[in-house]
Write a protein that holds these residues in place. Structure first.
Motif, PDB file in Angstrom:
ATOM      1  N   PRO A 241      -3.895  -6.377  -0.180  1.00 51.91           N
ATOM      2  CA  PRO A 241      -3.101  -5.237   0.318  1.00 51.91           C
ATOM      3  C   PRO A 241      -3.585  -3.915  -0.266  1.00 51.91           C
ATOM      4  CG  PRO A 241      -1.674  -7.069  -0.258  1.00 51.91           C
ATOM      5  CD  PRO A 241      -3.051  -7.438  -0.754  1.00 51.91           C
ATOM      6  N   THR A 242      -3.789  -2.941   0.588  1.00 51.54           N
ATOM      7  CA  THR A 242      -4.212  -1.599   0.187  1.00 51.54           C
ATOM      8  C   THR A 242      -3.380  -0.591   0.967  1.00 51.54           C
ATOM      9  OG1 THR A 242      -5.892  -1.409   1.919  1.00 51.54           O
ATOM     10  CG2 THR A 242      -6.576  -2.419  -0.180  1.00 51.54           C
ATOM     11  N   SER A 243      -3.705   0.691   0.781  1.00 48.73           N
ATOM     12  CA  SER A 243      -3.000   1.731   1.537  1.00 48.73           C
ATOM     13  C   SER A 243      -3.146   1.515   3.035  1.00 48.73           C
ATOM     14  CB  SER A 243      -3.546   3.106   1.156  1.00 48.73           C
ATOM     15  OG  SER A 243      -4.941   3.196   1.437  1.00 48.73           O
ATOM     16  N   GLY A 244      -4.291   0.969   3.454  1.00 45.78           N
ATOM     17  CA  GLY A 244      -4.541   0.772   4.875  1.00 45.78           C
ATOM     18  C   GLY A 244      -3.723  -0.328   5.507  1.00 45.78           C
ATOM     19  N   LEU A 256      -2.167   5.793  -2.434  1.00 49.25           N
ATOM     20  CA  LEU A 256      -3.394   5.158  -2.861  1.00 49.25           C
ATOM     21  C   LEU A 256      -3.382   4.927  -4.365  1.00 49.25           C
ATOM     22  CD1 LEU A 256      -4.235   7.282  -0.380  1.00 49.25           C
ATOM     23  CD2 LEU A 256      -6.463   6.268  -0.803  1.00 49.25           C
ATOM     24  N   HIS A 257      -3.896   3.765  -4.773  1.00 51.82           N
ATOM     25  CA  HIS A 257      -4.020   3.418  -6.179  1.00 51.82           C
ATOM     26  C   HIS A 257      -5.481   3.044  -6.440  1.00 51.82           C
ATOM     27  CE1 HIS A 257       0.352   3.366  -6.811  1.00 51.82           C
ATOM     28  NE2 HIS A 257       0.420   2.819  -5.607  1.00 51.82           N
ATOM     29  N   ALA A 263     -10.713   6.061   2.283  1.00 50.05           N
ATOM     30  CA  ALA A 263      -9.482   5.411   2.745  1.00 50.05           C
ATOM     31  C   ALA A 263      -8.430   6.453   3.104  1.00 50.05           C
ATOM     32  CB  ALA A 263      -8.953   4.466   1.665  1.00 50.05           C
ATOM     33  N   LEU A 264      -8.339   7.505   2.307  1.00 48.11           N
ATOM     34  CA  LEU A 264      -7.391   8.570   2.614  1.00 48.11           C
ATOM     35  C   LEU A 264      -7.814   9.322   3.871  1.00 48.11           C
ATOM     36  CD1 LEU A 264      -4.970  10.335   2.019  1.00 48.11           C
ATOM     37  CD2 LEU A 264      -6.365  11.622   0.391  1.00 48.11           C
TER      38      LEU A 264
END
Length: 325
Positions: A241-244, A256-257, A263-264
């Motif tokens: 799992p990510t921001s996307g 975002l981490h 990605a941003l």
């Protein structure tokens, strides 16, 4: 430099850029536009030519100025002019956009995505929309998304043409709820999940209960709460799992981490009217934080103050991000 010649049909397609530029064209204008598209196959072909997003890397754009010193800055100055007639003349001639490496046009799709115009429901750049479907389910579309809704006596089916959606499914034991993409379909076994249609693959993540994934190639997998997978017709890949894969966009933000700046930028693109390009070096810069989606200019300006990057705007049509030299 001689003026770029544009054939009448292409010129008409470019004129539609100007009519739709604000992103707030009224329904009657959109109906006229759809009629113009359907009138002649050459109209659709011309629209597709001028509406196509170019995906040239930033290094290609930078090479424009190396080949012809001063042209890029001259184009930037002209695009920043506030006098509407001069901007219109420049756009219709196609000269400035050629100088920027964007083709004769290539910005209109950033305002009114072509796929959405023919879909049952769609969102424009920077627009989110929540719909209550006939069965009581709630469907939310992210910016630049398009769906067809096909409900029958035996099935509830949503075809995701483009973009991203989240659905909160109403219970109906007789009619399964399915979201179809170009690579397969996701069937609800619970209540809440998200699906994204990418260029070559799809992504599914589950926020509550579970779903059944079936690819066009015959692969199957059950996806549980908190799990994320990307899939093609013949492959299923579990994802971290990510921001996307999060549904923060429902609240107009992205978190975002320690993820790459690319990605941003990917999250911001559906909210940026103009083209947004990032160099490979800037794409690798690591980012932490929570960022608003609904004001991309503010977000990018804030990033430029805290990260070793430079943000350059060429009017409303193009924004570039590079590392600070």
């Amino acid at each position: 430099m001689s003026k770029t010649k544009v054939d009448p049909i292409t010129r008409a397609a470019i004129d539609w850029i100007l009519r739709l530029e604000s992103g707030h064209a009224c329904p009657s204008q959109r109906q006229v536009f759809k009629a113009w598209l359907a009138e002649n196959p050459e109209h659709m072909a011309a629209w597709q030519r001028v509406a196509g997003l170019l995906k040239n890397p930033l290094t290609d754009l930078q090479s424009v100025d190396r080949r012809s010193p001063g042209q890029l800055q001259a184009a930037r100055k002209a695009l920043l002019e506030t006098t509407s007639p001069s901007r219109k003349k420049a756009l219709q001639g196609g000269v400035l956009l050629v100088l920027l490496g964007l083709g004769a046009a290539g910005v209109v799709d950033r305002i009114t995505p072509l796929a959405g115009l023919m879909a049952d429901q769609h969102t424009g750049t920077g627009e989110r929309k929540t719909l209550e479907l006939a069965d009581g389910s709630r469907l939310t579309l992210n910016a630049r998304s398009a769906v067809d809704i096909e409900f029958s006596a035996g099935q509830r089916r949503v075809r995701l043409r483009e973009g991203e959606l989240q659905v909160d499914v109403a219970a109906d034991a007789r009619r399964p709820f399915v979201v179809a993409t170009a690579q397969g379909q996701v069937k609800a076994l619970g209540t809440r999940f998200m699906v994204r249609q990418g260029t070559d693959e799809s992504l599914a993540s589950v926020q509550q209960h579970s779903v059944q994934l079936d690819t066009l190639g015959g692969l199957q997998r059950r996806i549980e709460t908190g799990q994320v997978v990307s899939f093609t017709s013949h492959q299923i890949d579990p994802q971290t799992p990510t921001s996307g894969s999060q549904a923060d966009w429902l609240e107009g933000r992205v978190e975002l981490h320690d993820e790459p700046l690319s990605a941003l930028v990917d999250a911001l693109r559906p909210y940026q009217t103009g083209m947004l390009r990032i160099s490979p070096e800037a794409a690798r810069v690591r980012v932490f934080g929570v960022f608003p989606l609904d004001n991309t200019a503010h977000t990018l300006s804030a990033l430029a103050q805290t990260l070793p990057i430079k943000v350059t705007r060429y009017g409303p049509w193009l924004t570039t991000i590079d590392v600070r030299r």
